[in-house]
Design a protein around this motif. Structure first.
Motif, PDB file in Angstrom:
ATOM      1  N   LYS A  21       0.576  -1.156   0.194  1.00 15.33           N
ATOM      2  CA  LYS A  21       0.128  -0.013  -0.355  1.00 15.33           C
ATOM      3  C   LYS A  21       0.951   1.269  -0.143  1.00 15.33           C
ATOM      4  O   LYS A  21       2.051   1.203   0.521  1.00 15.33           O
ATOM      5  N   CYS A  23       2.632   4.555   1.218  1.00 15.22           N
ATOM      6  CA  CYS A  23       3.044   4.818   2.496  1.00 15.22           C
ATOM      7  C   CYS A  23       3.438   6.228   2.495  1.00 15.22           C
ATOM      8  O   CYS A  23       3.532   7.006   1.593  1.00 15.22           O
ATOM      9  N   ASP A  65       7.283  -1.019   7.123  1.00 17.76           N
ATOM     10  CA  ASP A  65       6.469  -0.873   8.244  1.00 17.76           C
ATOM     11  C   ASP A  65       5.223  -2.005   7.823  1.00 17.76           C
ATOM     12  O   ASP A  65       4.811  -1.630   6.602  1.00 17.76           O
ATOM     13  N   SER A  66       5.144  -3.107   8.392  1.00 20.53           N
ATOM     14  CA  SER A  66       3.981  -3.957   7.947  1.00 20.53           C
ATOM     15  C   SER A  66       2.550  -3.332   7.961  1.00 20.53           C
ATOM     16  O   SER A  66       1.699  -4.103   7.087  1.00 20.53           O
ATOM     17  N   ASP A  67       2.385  -2.386   8.311  1.00 19.42           N
ATOM     18  CA  ASP A  67       1.075  -1.709   8.289  1.00 19.42           C
ATOM     19  C   ASP A  67       0.637  -1.342   6.820  1.00 19.42           C
ATOM     20  O   ASP A  67      -0.223  -1.201   6.462  1.00 19.42           O
ATOM     21  N   TYR A  68       1.872  -1.072   5.927  1.00 22.92           N
ATOM     22  CA  TYR A  68       1.571  -0.933   4.416  1.00 22.92           C
ATOM     23  C   TYR A  68       1.659  -2.156   3.714  1.00 22.92           C
ATOM     24  O   TYR A  68       2.048  -2.030   2.346  1.00 22.92           O
ATOM     25  N   ASP A 120      -0.392  -5.802   2.876  1.00 19.70           N
ATOM     26  CA  ASP A 120      -1.612  -6.388   2.866  1.00 19.70           C
ATOM     27  C   ASP A 120      -1.046  -7.848   2.264  1.00 19.70           C
ATOM     28  O   ASP A 120      -0.486  -8.032   1.285  1.00 19.70           O
TER      29      ASP A 120
END
Length: 111
Positions: free
Chosen positions: A89, A91, A99-102, A104
């Protein structure tokens, strides 16, 4: 796993024969039948691993990590692609670390 069960059956047949609990004829027929089934499973596994890096990892069982390490980057990418869809995704500007938040990861389920 089916292969392990068939191998255990062959080992048990050998033990039964060595302990004189079954005769040579019983041992021969049972071990031939089980050996043929084992050979079929081995051929199926070999066919799958030739075309599917993910199948090679599954077939490796407890040795999957060693198989993964021996794979080329292309084989690793193919294995990941067979198992899941990875989406990176957007960033924020200036982010300079992972950063694993970005990221999926969606597992493929019988597509």
């Amino acid at each position: 796993m089916q292969r392990e069960a068939l191998q255990r059956k062959l080992d048990n047949l050998t033990d039964l024969f060595n302990d004189d609990q079954i005769d040579a004829e019983q041992f021969g027929k049972s071990s031939r039948d089980t050996g043929n089934k084992l050979a079929l499973v081995d051929r199926q596994l070999a066919d799958a691993t030739r075309t599917s890096p993910a199948a090679a990892l599954v077939a490796a069982g407890a040795n999957a990590w060693e198989v993964w390490q021996a794979m080329s980057p292309m084989q690793r990418a193919q294995a990941v692609d067979e198992l899941c869809v990875v989406t990176i995704k957007p960033c924020p500007p200036g982010l300079r670390k992972f950063d694993s938040d970005y990221v999926d990861v969606a597992w493929r389920r019988g597509e």
